[in-house]
Scaffold this active site. Sequence first.
Site, mmCIF file in Angstrom:
data_model
loop_
_atom_site.group_PDB
_atom_site.id
_atom_site.type_symbol
_atom_site.label_atom_id
_atom_site.label_comp_id
_atom_site.label_asym_id
_atom_site.label_seq_id
_atom_site.Cartn_x
_atom_site.Cartn_y
_atom_site.Cartn_z
ATOM 1 N N LYS A 195 0.810 -1.218 0.000
ATOM 2 C CA LYS A 195 0.000 0.000 0.000
ATOM 3 C C LYS A 195 0.844 1.269 0.000
ATOM 4 O O LYS A 195 0.447 2.268 -0.616
ATOM 5 C CB LYS A 195 -0.994 0.006 1.164
ATOM 6 C CG LYS A 195 -0.456 -0.216 2.542
ATOM 7 C CD LYS A 195 -1.589 -0.340 3.552
ATOM 8 C CE LYS A 195 -1.084 -0.620 4.963
ATOM 9 N NZ LYS A 195 -0.492 -1.973 5.081
ATOM 10 N N ASN A 255 -1.211 6.857 6.580
ATOM 11 C CA ASN A 255 -0.291 5.871 7.147
ATOM 12 C C ASN A 255 1.095 5.930 6.530
ATOM 13 O O ASN A 255 2.045 5.399 7.091
ATOM 14 C CB ASN A 255 -0.890 4.466 6.960
ATOM 15 C CG ASN A 255 -0.200 3.417 7.806
ATOM 16 O OD1 ASN A 255 -0.125 3.540 9.024
ATOM 17 N ND2 ASN A 255 0.310 2.378 7.160
ATOM 18 N N HIS A 306 -1.451 -8.447 11.784
ATOM 19 C CA HIS A 306 -2.117 -7.679 12.841
ATOM 20 C C HIS A 306 -3.266 -8.456 13.504
ATOM 21 O O HIS A 306 -4.220 -7.846 13.999
ATOM 22 C CB HIS A 306 -2.656 -6.341 12.308
ATOM 23 C CG HIS A 306 -1.600 -5.439 11.752
ATOM 24 N ND1 HIS A 306 -0.474 -5.099 12.457
ATOM 25 C CD2 HIS A 306 -1.511 -4.813 10.544
ATOM 26 C CE1 HIS A 306 0.269 -4.291 11.720
ATOM 27 N NE2 HIS A 306 -0.332 -4.117 10.567
#
Length: 467
Positions: A125, A148, A194
């Site tokens: 990403k 982010n 995660h």
Amino acid sequence: MTPSTTFAGRTVALFGLGGSGLATALSLRAGGARVVACDDNPARMEAARAQGVETDDLRDAEWGAFAALVLAPGVPLTHPAPHWTVDLAKAAGVPVIGDIELFCRERAARSPDAPFVAITGTNGKSTTTALIAHVLRTAGRDVQMGGNIGTAILSLEPPSAHRVHVIELSSFQIDLTPSLAPTIGVLLNITPDHLDRHGDMASYAAIKERLVAGAAHAVIGVDDAYAQAIAGRRTGPLTRVHVGEAGEGPGILARAGVVIDGRKAPAEPVADLAGIGSLRGAHNWQNAAVAYAVASALGVTPDAFAAALASFPGLPHRMEEVGRRGPVLFINDSKATNADSTEKALSAFQQIHWILGGKPKEGGIASLAPYFPRIAHAYLIGAATEVFAATLDGQVPYSRCGTLAAAVAEAAAAAERQGTTGDSAAEPVVLLSPACASYDQFRSFEDRGDQFRGLVRALPGLQPPGA
């Protein structure tokens, strides 16, 4: 800065005063809200006070007075247990949101048609976000990039009809953004990551899906089962991106390093990635194909897109070419903090002197065994040394180096010997791709990559990229 005016005249609690948290506090204050901020780190509290932010211990606050709790994305919302501020907020009926939600509300109030591209995925990403922003800037657009990827979203210029926001979102940020509705939502891929923060894969995938579910137009990579299922549920405008042979339905294709527009009949080649060092590897085929899907939806022509690719500098710490010494290429892939990310780097080269290790992730590196024949030698550092040694034993020659400095010195010498003797037609590569978090020896993956870059640049005779 984007002043957050939608809480003007109200009081907002904020927890987490790192980079994005402090930017959020200043944005809310600039927009007319009263902010009461808190952090577990006293130094951050002091730094916020120095910039005029009101701070207090939220344990003692009157929660009924708060219109919202703005939570930093690094603070647990649900797993392994909600942060204590979350429990207090929920008990008082106070909504818990993040800085991306504040941006979304500001966009809705200020300029609801402002172009907003939101990108998520387990891997790729950051590169895709940077590539989309680069293509749009090269095409002459006013682009703001952040989220982010580095710059807090509320530190960027405000949304407007003539400004494109290209924003990378983690699953943590999506989870705190209930009104997320970008112009174009991008989902690259979904693989395990995660899970300590989301509980299980189903929950993790559901959070990722929210980004494209609310988008006016969705761009989805359909080469894994989770993302393919999400694309199948999508009812609005959708562009599928396929790597390799075409899958279900027309879309943008990436085959053998060529981006192809398969929405047309006949399909048309758009760009060839051969020779673009910043876009090495099959994983970058998907990144480039997704970037084309987004750019074309925003009016960029195929020729302009192809021209922009050639000048893309890449990202620091992600397949970053540091330089060459004789026959040896040095690659900084410090951002590869899990095995799935490291796989992308290993697939791009043939004769690899691999520096790896750090704080290990669940699953280790066993999944990388198909790439072990490409490894000339492995150089182990950090806390994962013995665990990784056990995985490599009998399959890949390795050294226990302990430190990054020792690993770079040994790998550089061995790779140069290999290149000088001409044992292989493929160029030897010294690759830092740790497949681990950095926190056992470094402040961050950026710190780890910076130190690697410095050690390599100190080698006698190193030639910088492009020399």
